[in-house]
Scaffold this active site. Structure first.
Site, PDB file in Angstrom:
ATOM      1  N   ASP A 186     -15.964  18.078 -15.791  1.00  0.00           N
ATOM      2  CA  ASP A 186     -15.179  17.773 -14.587  1.00  0.00           C
ATOM      3  C   ASP A 186     -14.566  16.386 -14.748  1.00  0.00           C
ATOM      4  OD1 ASP A 186     -15.771  20.162 -13.299  1.00  0.00           O
ATOM      5  OD2 ASP A 186     -17.576  19.355 -12.338  1.00  0.00           O
ATOM      6  N   ASP A 241     -11.315  24.848 -11.270  1.00  0.00           N
ATOM      7  CA  ASP A 241     -11.643  24.813  -9.842  1.00  0.00           C
ATOM      8  C   ASP A 241     -10.379  24.932  -8.992  1.00  0.00           C
ATOM      9  OD1 ASP A 241     -14.294  24.441 -10.539  1.00  0.00           O
ATOM     10  OD2 ASP A 241     -14.127  22.252 -10.483  1.00  0.00           O
TER      11      ASP A 241
END
Length: 205
Positions: free
Chosen positions: A145, A159
């Site tokens: 991330d 995402d």
């Protein structure tokens, strides 16, 4: 023109008789599905490779003040780092969700549903790749991330695709667009547009 019995010659009602343009062919629908999934997966993995090389020094790089920045983390859990102590369980859940998306594609007959499911599939596969092929090992891999949303949570391109696909899916449901591209009419609509139904009800009375 009418038949000799007086019955009007008309085509039977189809799912698209409400004025909705007919959906594209099955191959066209699947094209949207496959392209969305492949592009999402490719962008997600390419951006993660970039982040691992450009953000490995641990520094935060602001993009829009304190609202949006770049910060590399390795997430062992799901969104908001939920389930970080049970990475393998999060992986199995993600596998189940991915299989459900694949199963839904067998029934899809709408290009918009195909796009939504393709985004969901590409995003799911992007994070699943990390779970299986990134350290510390299969089923335990940490998701890369790097997009920091004001310190609330850190995500990635996968995402974004998942949220976008889910948002489109919700819009389709509330717009009464079925998985096959049809717009099922409510009972009131059928009464308003089908005089035969009204005549039948009057005869029943």
């Amino acid at each position: 023109m009418q038949e000799s019995t007086g019955t009007a010659l008309s085509a039977p009602h189809s799912p698209h008789d409400d004025g909705t343009p007919a959906e594209t062919s099955r191959s066209g629908v699947l094209r949207w599905y496959v392209i969305a999934a492949i592009v999402t997966l490719a962008l997600d993995q390419a951006s993660k490779v970039w982040a691992l090389g450009a953000l490995d020094d641990g520094r935060v790089r602001p993009l829009i003040g304190d609202v949006l920045s770049l910060r590399l983390i390795h997430n062992s859990g799901a969104a908001f780092s939920i389930g970080g102590s049970a990475t393998w369980l999060m992986t199995l859940i993600a596998v189940g969700v991915t299989l459900a998306i694949l199963w839904s594609s067998l029934r899809v007959g709408s290009s918009r549903w195909g796009l939504a499911l393709g985004l969901l599939l590409g995003g799911s596969l992007g994070n699943l790749y990390d779970r299986f092929f990134r350290p510390p090992g299969p089923l335990e891999g940490h998701v890369v991330d790097f997009i920091d949303y004001g310190g609330l949570f850190v995500g990635n391109v996968a995402d974004i695709a998942i949220v976008g696909g889910a948002g489109l899916l919700v819009w389709l449901v509330f717009s009464n667009i079925g998985l096959d591209g049809s717009r099922p009419q409510h009972a009131a609509d059928r009464h308003a547009h089908d005089p035969d139904t009204d005549e039948q009800e009057q005869s029943d009375d």
